[in-house]
Design a protein around this motif. Structure first.
Motif, PDB file in Angstrom:
ATOM      1  N   ASN A 460       0.853  -1.200   0.000  1.00  0.00           N
ATOM      2  CA  ASN A 460       0.000   0.000   0.000  1.00  0.00           C
ATOM      3  C   ASN A 460       0.881   1.240   0.000  1.00  0.00           C
ATOM      4  OD1 ASN A 460      -2.429   1.359  -0.026  1.00  0.00           O
ATOM      5  ND2 ASN A 460      -2.594   1.427   2.188  1.00  0.00           N
ATOM      6  N   ASN A 498      -5.514  -3.263  -1.238  1.00  0.00           N
ATOM      7  CA  ASN A 498      -4.889  -1.943  -1.163  1.00  0.00           C
ATOM      8  C   ASN A 498      -5.576  -0.925  -2.058  1.00  0.00           C
ATOM      9  OD1 ASN A 498      -2.990  -2.962   0.609  1.00  0.00           O
ATOM     10  ND2 ASN A 498      -1.602  -3.559  -1.042  1.00  0.00           N
ATOM     11  N   ASN A 545      -7.925   0.252   1.929  1.00  0.00           N
ATOM     12  CA  ASN A 545      -8.003  -0.775   2.966  1.00  0.00           C
ATOM     13  C   ASN A 545      -6.673  -1.459   3.201  1.00  0.00           C
ATOM     14  OD1 ASN A 545     -10.726  -0.287   3.362  1.00  0.00           O
ATOM     15  ND2 ASN A 545     -11.362  -1.755   1.816  1.00  0.00           N
ATOM     16  N   SER A 549      -3.333   1.858   6.271  1.00  0.00           N
ATOM     17  CA  SER A 549      -4.118   2.480   5.219  1.00  0.00           C
ATOM     18  C   SER A 549      -3.588   3.870   4.907  1.00  0.00           C
ATOM     19  CB  SER A 549      -5.595   2.568   5.644  1.00  0.00           C
ATOM     20  OG  SER A 549      -5.730   3.406   6.777  1.00  0.00           O
TER      21      SER A 549
END
Length: 1025
Positions: A460, A498, A545, A549
């Motif tokens: 992420n 992600n 998510n 995050s």
């Protein structure tokens, strides 16, 4: 020397590479057949890895065993501690090292990677497998057949087949035993130059084939291990005919070389053996000893008759680089001849390199999953390249054939680390197929390729991105709850979880809005009201998510559009205005304020009077109320009507407010006396009356209200002896001192009543007759005295009331005559003075040299100013004040036959100086009640009260008097010659300031008082200089 130098340089370079790569080697010894979970060693301690300086590690130190996919490692390592244990796999030295020389040592090698990358090291561990006695020696066959000639001499030796034991050293074959030799045969063990123990059968007695041709015994073989292992075979000896010469090889040791690609049938070597016997005893039989390996028996063929060794199967140097062939030649005798043939297989570049991938990062379904956040030099796998060929044919180079963010770094000989050479980015490349190429140095070169798959794991590392960073919306107010306003959208370059975006409102978002976390639909939860809030600024967030995050924000600007949903709003539901009763027509009553929370035309308000005719008007835009009438509080005290406010919306809204206009009293009514009802009444005062006794009560009324109707009483004339006092509030006249004989008679008191109006009060004067005597014996006389007193000087304010005598009548007649003469003289002088003053006044009016006067003008609200120069004023300043006269005339209006004559009484009194102070008035209405603590602070009356009204009946000298004609419907401030006033033209109704010296009128001046009945009293004030 050159070869030595090159080898030395290569060794040095290899050592540098190994050192720079963090590669190390460690040797351990382990016995075969060890059970599971036996501790072998501790890498952390054995390699002093605990001395590595502390670093900021992304993860704790980890030891990872690197092995080929599909292999079952013989050991395991604790990843956290580096301790090495045996695994559940069997450690069998004979299986691991099959095909190697018996005297060679057996090793097992593995590699261990020390992670993380900040302290990466690659350790090669070599395990020396120690042999245990886990195998028994075995003969080639369970039955051994041997033929011995019957003429064999005692102590003749015959070779027996040797037993084979896979174990080595002391665990190998150590001893042979002959069981049931029957004292005919014995057994001896000799050791060959190669270290092999060979059993030999010894003839201990002479043999006779005719007596016994077969002997059956047992041969036992034992190893030296613990526990000791052994086996037996049946030895069957046949006694044959005599053969006294042994075969002899021309060469007992032969070494040959043959390429590994030699075809089947190729001759390896030709053995030559001779026998001195003849006939059948000279026929030689060639055969391989049972001590040669099974591989050699499979690869080579020995012609038993000719002794020619040929290739029976294709050779493979990589399987066995050399073969030792033990060839026996026998003529049927007891002792065969022995020859050793050493066959060396020369290398041919017939093997392609092999690529062995040992993963440091464990693969999933054959694919390495590598995070895109992996740092540089992240180790992926250990690549081992091998080539079974020898020398330059076995020299292998390894490389990748395409541009990938990975590289191969050499660590050990023919071993490379595959590591990252650049940062990975899932968003640009999600998968790599790394093609590894290995090529040898043979001619022609052979190569091999292998494919290593690496999938980049998405991390992420990308925050969501809004399609619009600033979102502007417009929505009409009064919307239905749940109305969809817009759909907010954002994208995320990541993948999977992600890239899953959730939408939410910022902390500054008002409760009127809701944002669907999944779809991003922005809705208005509540009904919006532009009048409460027209614009909304807030932030919306997009959060993925991922773990952790990431989020980003955008600004939303919502404008609420106006609808005409509000009626005009008055500041008050009911307005109360207080205006002075002398407010002129079209003056300002007050201002009504009305608002409309709407916007634009919806908030444009028009005002109108809904239920009135023409008494008042209101400005439609400003809300100013003006009267079309003149007020008179005594006629009407208040007015009530309604004002309507209507907006300009397409569907207009309106509202009303109640307006009450209260007329505030102005001091325009003089007080009037009720008791006494006239100047001719009297009151009897007994001489015995005690001081402080109320002997008479003066009562007056005023039609005004408030302070304008509050009255104060005072004695301004008569009472020369100060015998009487009056209460200024109640009007009670009390006896101040005890009466004496000299006080008997008629006392005439001039009583003044004034109100408390502002800025100037109004007043009235009445004569109170007090007759001090024991009784009223002669009413006619008293009436005469009262009426006579009106014409008599007040200086003789005490008339004797003794019994009448002739002298008294004479005196009375003389006084009457004298009074008549005085009256005639006064009238004559007054006429002359008036004629003179009339001429002077007209001349003064033409030249505008008179003093200042102020007259309110309702039309233009300006003052008419008349001013007299100060220089002239100073010339007529009186030096002394002699006396004052008050002339009171009484006429009865109700008497139709009245001829205009009246009773006149000249009373010399001291005039009370009435000073008119400066006071500015503005006709500003107010909503404050008149009974407020200080009404003058909230509104200014345009009608100051006059002290008294002067009629220009008698000509007065312009030096001392100011005469002005006044309008009938107005009240004003009079500045007389004894007042000091100043004028200010800044207000519509201003008060003049006049500066005149105190003077006494010589001629009578008429002062008319306003009475509540039809009677009119006229007081003439005379001054004499």
């Amino acid at each position: 020397m050159d070869l030595f130098s090159g080898t030395y340089i290569f060794a040095v370079l290899l050592a540098c590479v190994v050192f720079q790569s963090g590669a190390q080697e460690k040797n351990y010894t382990v016995r075969e057949e060890m059970p599971e979970n036996v501790l072998i060693g501790d890498l952390l301690k054995d390699l002093n890895l605990s001395l590595i300086p502390d670093k900021s590690l992304t993860s704790p130190m980890q030891f990872k065993l690197v092995y080929k996919t599909g292999d079952v490692p013989l050991i395991r390592i604790e990843e956290g501690t580096g301790e090495i244990f045996t695994s559940g796999a069997r450690i069998d030295r004979e299986k691991l090292c099959a095909g190697i020389s018996i005297d060679a040592r057996c090793f097992y090698e593995v590699e261990v990677a020390v992670l993380p990358d900040e302290i990466f090291r690659l350790i090669k561990i070599r395990f020396l497998i120690e042999d245990i006695n886990d195998n028994a020696p075995l003969f080639p066959a369970t039955v051994i057949n041997i033929s011995i000639p019957e003429n064999s001499a005692i102590n003749s030796r015959y070779a027996l087949p040797a037993a084979i034991d896979p174990d080595i050293g002391i665990n190998g074959v150590q001893n042979y035993q002959l069981i049931k030799g029957q004292n005919i045969f014995g057994l001896d063990v000799i050791e060959t130059p190669e270290g092999d123990k060979m059993p030999q059968l010894i003839v201990q007695r002479e043999l006779d084939r005719e007596e016994k041709d077969t002997y059956v015994m047992k041969v036992k073989v034992e190893d030296g291990g613990f526990p000791q292992r052994s086996s037996t075979a049946i030895l069957q000896v046949s006694v044959s005919d005599t053969n006294d010469n042994h075969p002899v090889f021309r060469e007992q040791e032969i070494e040959v070389s043959i390429p590994e690609n030699a075809p089947i049938g190729t001759s390896v070597t030709q053995l030559h053996a001779t026998d001195a016997d003849i006939g059948e005893n000279a026929r030689i039989h060639f055969y391989f000893s049972n001590l040669i390996s099974n591989i050699a028996k499979k690869l080579f063929h020995l012609n038993t008759t000719t002794g020619l060794i040929t290739i029976k199967e294709l050779l493979d140097r990589e399987e066995a680089p050399s073969h030792k062939l033990l060839v026996l030649a026998s003529d049927g005798g007891s002792v065969p001849a022995r020859a050793i043939v050493l066959v060396n297989i020369t290398d041919v570049n017939d093997n392609i390199p092999s690529i062995d991938i040992r993963y440091i990062i464990s693969p999933t379904n054959g694919t390495v999953i590598l995070s895109e956040n992996a740092p540089l030099n992240t180790k992926v796998a250990l690549i081992t390249v091998t080539d079974k060929d020898a020398e330059h044919n076995g020299r292998v180079t390894c490389f990748t054939d395409n541009e990938v963010p990975f590289r191969l770094r050499p660590v050990f000989s023919n071993q490379f680390l595959l590591e990252t050479a650049a940062y990975l980015d899932y968003e640009s490349t999600r998968e790599y197929a790394i093609k590894l190429l290995a090529a040898d140095a043979g001619k022609p070169s052979l190569n091999q390729s292998s494919l290593l798959l690496v999938k980049v794991k998405d991390e992420n590392d990308n925050a969501p991105v809004f399609t619009q960073l600033f979102i502007s919306l417009s929505v009409p107010e009064n919307n239905s709850p749940g109305t969809q306003l817009t759909k907010i959208s954002a994208t995320d370059a990541d993948n999977g979880q992600n890239a899953e975006i959730s939408y939410l409102l910022g902390v500054d978002a008002p409760s009127e809005f809701n944002l669907d976390p999944r779809t991003g639909v922005l809705t208005a939860v509540n009904k919006l009201d532009r009048e409460k809030q027209e614009k909304y600024y807030f932030t919306v967030l997009a959060k993925d998510n991922g773990i952790p995050s990431l989020m980003t924000n955008a600004t939303v600007f919502v404008t609420v559009l106006d609808q005409n949903d509000n009626s005009p709003v008055f500041t008050h539901n009911e307005y109360n205005f207080y205006v002075p009763e002398n407010l002129p027509r079209h003056g300002t009553v007050g201002l009504i304020t009305v608002t409309d929370p709407d916007y634009g035309e919806n908030s444009a308000v028009t005002l109108s009077i809904s239920d009135m005719s023409d008494e008042f008007t209101i400005d439609p835009q400003t809300g100013v109320i003006r009267p079309n009438i003149s007020f008179d509080r005594e006629k009407q005290e208040s007015y009530t009507f309604y004002v309507k406010a209507e907006d300009g919306g397409r569907v207009s809204h309106s509202s009303t407010a109640k307006i009450t206009i209260n007329v505030v009293d102005v001091n325009d009514n003089k007080p009037g006396f009720v008791v006494p009802s006239s100047n001719h009444s009297y009151e009897l005062v007994l001489p015995s009356t005690n001081p402080g006794t109320v002997i008479f009560k003066v009562v007056a009324t005023d039609n005004d209200t408030g302070l304008n109707s509050e009255l104060r009483y005072s004695i301004v004339g008569g009472n020369t002896k100060g015998l009487f006092v009056i209460d200024q509030k109640t009007g009670n006249i009390t006896l101040k001192e005890k009466c004496v004989i000299a006080d008997l008679g008629l006392h005439r008191l001039v009583v003044k009543v004034k109100d408390l109006g502002q800025p100037n009060s109004l007043f009235s004067i009445v004569v109170v007759n007090l007759f001090v005597n024991e009784s009223v014996s002669n009413l006619t006389l008293i009436h005469e005295l009262v009426h006579k007193g009106i014409e008599t000087s007040v200086t003789e304010n005490i008339e004797k009331a003794d019994l009448p005598s002739p002298s008294d009548y004479v005196k009375i007649m003389i006084a009457i005559v004298a009074g008549a003469i005085i009256v005639i003289l006064v009238i004559f002088i007054t006429a002359v003075v008036r004629c003179y003053q009339s001429t002077q006044f007209n001349s003064t009016q033409n030249t505008k040299q008179n003093s200042e006067w102020v007259t309110p003008n309702p039309e233009n609200r300006q003052m008419i100013i008349m001013k007299k120069k100060k220089s002239k004023m100073k010339k007529h300043v009186p030096k002394n004040l002699l006396f004052n006269f008050v002339t009171i005339e009484k006429t009865k209006a109700e008497d139709a036959n009245n001829d205009g004559s009246g009773i006149t009484l000249d009373l010399p009194i001291e005039l009370e100086e009435q000073n008119v102070t400066k006071y500015n008035w503005v006709t500003t209405p107010t909503t404050f009640k008149p009974d407020s603590p200080d009404l003058a602070q909230h509104y200014k009356s345009a009608s100051p009260q006059p002290a008294f009204q002067i009629q220009p009946e008698t000509p007065l000298s312009s030096k001392h008097h100011i005469i002005q004609e006044l309008p009938l419907d107005n009240t004003f401030v009079v500045c007389d010659s004894i007042s000091k006033c100043s004028s200010s033209n800044s207000d519509p109704y201003s008060v003049s300031e006049c500066s005149y010296p105190v003077a006494m009128f010589k001629t009578p001046v008429s002062v008319h008082t306003r009475l509540t009945d039809s009677r009119t009293s006229t007081i003439e004030i005379c001054s004499e200089i």
